[in-house]
Design an enzyme around this catalytic site. Structure first.
Site, PDB file in Angstrom:
ATOM      1  N   THR C  14       0.843  -1.204   0.000  1.00  0.00           N
ATOM      2  CA  THR C  14       0.000   0.000   0.000  1.00  0.00           C
ATOM      3  C   THR C  14       0.874   1.248   0.000  1.00  0.00           C
ATOM      4  O   THR C  14       2.067   1.190   0.282  1.00  0.00           O
ATOM      5  CB  THR C  14      -0.892   0.043   1.251  1.00  0.00           C
ATOM      6  OG1 THR C  14      -0.049   0.109   2.415  1.00  0.00           O
ATOM      7  CG2 THR C  14      -1.780  -1.178   1.343  1.00  0.00           C
ATOM      8  N   ASP C  15       0.253   2.377  -0.342  1.00  0.00           N
ATOM      9  CA  ASP C  15       0.948   3.661  -0.220  1.00  0.00           C
ATOM     10  C   ASP C  15       0.068   4.613   0.590  1.00  0.00           C
ATOM     11  O   ASP C  15      -0.982   4.218   1.090  1.00  0.00           O
ATOM     12  CB  ASP C  15       1.317   4.230  -1.598  1.00  0.00           C
ATOM     13  CG  ASP C  15       0.095   4.583  -2.445  1.00  0.00           C
ATOM     14  OD1 ASP C  15      -0.991   4.872  -1.881  1.00  0.00           O
ATOM     15  OD2 ASP C  15       0.212   4.565  -3.674  1.00  0.00           O
ATOM     16  N   GLN C  16       0.502   5.864   0.732  1.00  0.00           N
ATOM     17  CA  GLN C  16      -0.217   6.759   1.630  1.00  0.00           C
ATOM     18  C   GLN C  16      -1.588   7.170   1.106  1.00  0.00           C
ATOM     19  O   GLN C  16      -2.333   7.835   1.809  1.00  0.00           O
ATOM     20  CB  GLN C  16       0.639   7.986   1.962  1.00  0.00           C
ATOM     21  CG  GLN C  16       0.903   8.906   0.797  1.00  0.00           C
ATOM     22  CD  GLN C  16       1.699  10.126   1.242  1.00  0.00           C
ATOM     23  OE1 GLN C  16       2.537  10.042   2.135  1.00  0.00           O
ATOM     24  NE2 GLN C  16       1.449  11.269   0.630  1.00  0.00           N
ATOM     25  N   MET C  17      -1.928   6.798  -0.144  1.00  0.00           N
ATOM     26  CA  MET C  17      -3.285   7.042  -0.627  1.00  0.00           C
ATOM     27  C   MET C  17      -4.243   6.017   0.009  1.00  0.00           C
ATOM     28  O   MET C  17      -5.454   6.106  -0.162  1.00  0.00           O
ATOM     29  CB  MET C  17      -3.319   6.937  -2.152  1.00  0.00           C
ATOM     30  CG  MET C  17      -3.973   8.137  -2.838  1.00  0.00           C
ATOM     31  SD  MET C  17      -4.093   7.896  -4.637  1.00  0.00           S
ATOM     32  CE  MET C  17      -2.534   8.571  -5.225  1.00  0.00           C
ATOM     33  N   GLY C  18      -3.667   5.018   0.713  1.00  0.00           N
ATOM     34  CA  GLY C  18      -4.493   4.014   1.381  1.00  0.00           C
ATOM     35  C   GLY C  18      -4.855   2.841   0.477  1.00  0.00           C
ATOM     36  O   GLY C  18      -5.676   1.997   0.838  1.00  0.00           O
TER      37      GLY C  18
END
Lengths: 135, 135, 135, 135
Positions: C14-18
């Site tokens: 995952t990345d910080q965009m969720g």
């Protein structure tokens, strides 16, 4: 009490030495503890959705033999310490043929959405305590 | 109008073929467009903090020659299409010695925090339009 | 004729965009084609040990909906073109609930250890031809 | 004697907690020691081409504060132990603003192409010894 996860080494996890790049073992440890938490009856995804994340504050890895592409990897995860805000997991990483590749531990702390340390959710802490076998 | 980013290949980006694992080129494209947006005077981090993310909806890559560990990589990024909700970037990926390694494009859409498509922020769209050179 | 691979989204994907970072879909495509080749009776690891690698020369991805942490992902892989040196795979990526997330294709070329294009090993080519369903 | 490396956090290095995924710190440590070796006048790529790899046999990380997307990261690397086959590096990882994020060390062993431990190349060992400041 321990939990065993099993999966295959992915091609992209190798490096030009022809073996698995060492940072990926931390990813495998995470698969191990996530599966252990799921076996407790919850899921880490739910715990985080309800507001508590588990942040890694310490990690230690000892590498004995390299893992190779397409190996079937077995991660054995144990809970070795549970405190109100802290949990430690110990890992043995090997192949399905019983070859030991690495050992590791990680210490995690409960964390609120805005990044402050907090107590572990009660149900999680009680589940972890039931499994806990100090190292 | 184009933007050039430069960085070295990391060891963990290689695979057992002895060259860079192909999925990493998408990471490099992202470095290219992030640097281009920073050169416009904003930063993608700020844009996202203000509520609009740019989500990749399409990507295409053509690989000509492999990149190797420690190569100095040069990503040349151009804006090739700007619409109210959509922006396309084209990339040329090569070495500092002028060897062409790959070409790519990605199409991105403005996205609200709850995952619905939205218009690009005005300042960003105007900046991108100034740079736009249709492919 | 198609092959279905199933696995869970890892936290580190995952990345910080969720949601899952887009470059990981190329990793998932590779799991799909590796599993398909294993189902043919060989293994990609063996093919490479015998001297022929398959290098990705083109990749295309279309992203419809984001994958999320802990989702059960299903990659459906089909062989859509086989020539003496070239094979193309098409992928449908979705959840175990039948939600379509992305489609992709990759084109691969047989490659000797010193990086020259070569024909696919005969047994592999014949196996792929039996499965081939042009898109 | 120490070496400082500087680079920006990549988007794909974040996870859904909104901070850098912990396994990436091992990648950053590697950038630190690679840059230090380059500053000695060689390059790790050359050392490996000449037949000796450096394999990580132990790693320890302590995480204090999270790194975030687009942060400028500074890795300060020191050589803290050199023996005939073994070298240890210690790392301080922080931001360009002086905020301390993590500390780490890794122990590496010289390794032949067929995976047996071996002595460090003489020029490398002598260079590392000149920089060595026991922790």
């Amino acid at each position: 009490m321990q939990h065993v996860s099993e999966f295959r080494v992915r091609y992209g996890e190798t490096d030009q030495m022809g073996v698995v790049y060492h940072a990926n073992y931390l990813v495998w440890c995470e698969i191990g503890r996530t599966d252990l938490i799921r076996a407790l009856g919850g899921s880490y995804a739910d715990i985080e959705r309800e507001g508590t994340a588990l942040a890694v504050v310490e990690a230690h890895l000892r590498f004995m033999r390299p893992a190779r592409y397409d190996d079937l990897i077995r991660v054995t995860t144990r809970v070795t310490e549970v405190r109100s805000r802290v949990v430690r997991f110990d890992y043995e990483i090997g192949t399905d043929q019983g070859v030991q590749l690495a050992t590791a531990y990680t210490t995690l702390v409960g964390m609120t959405r805005d990044g402050r340390s907090t107590t572990l959710p009660t149900a999680l802490r009680e589940g972890l305590e039931r499994l806990c076998t100090p190292s």
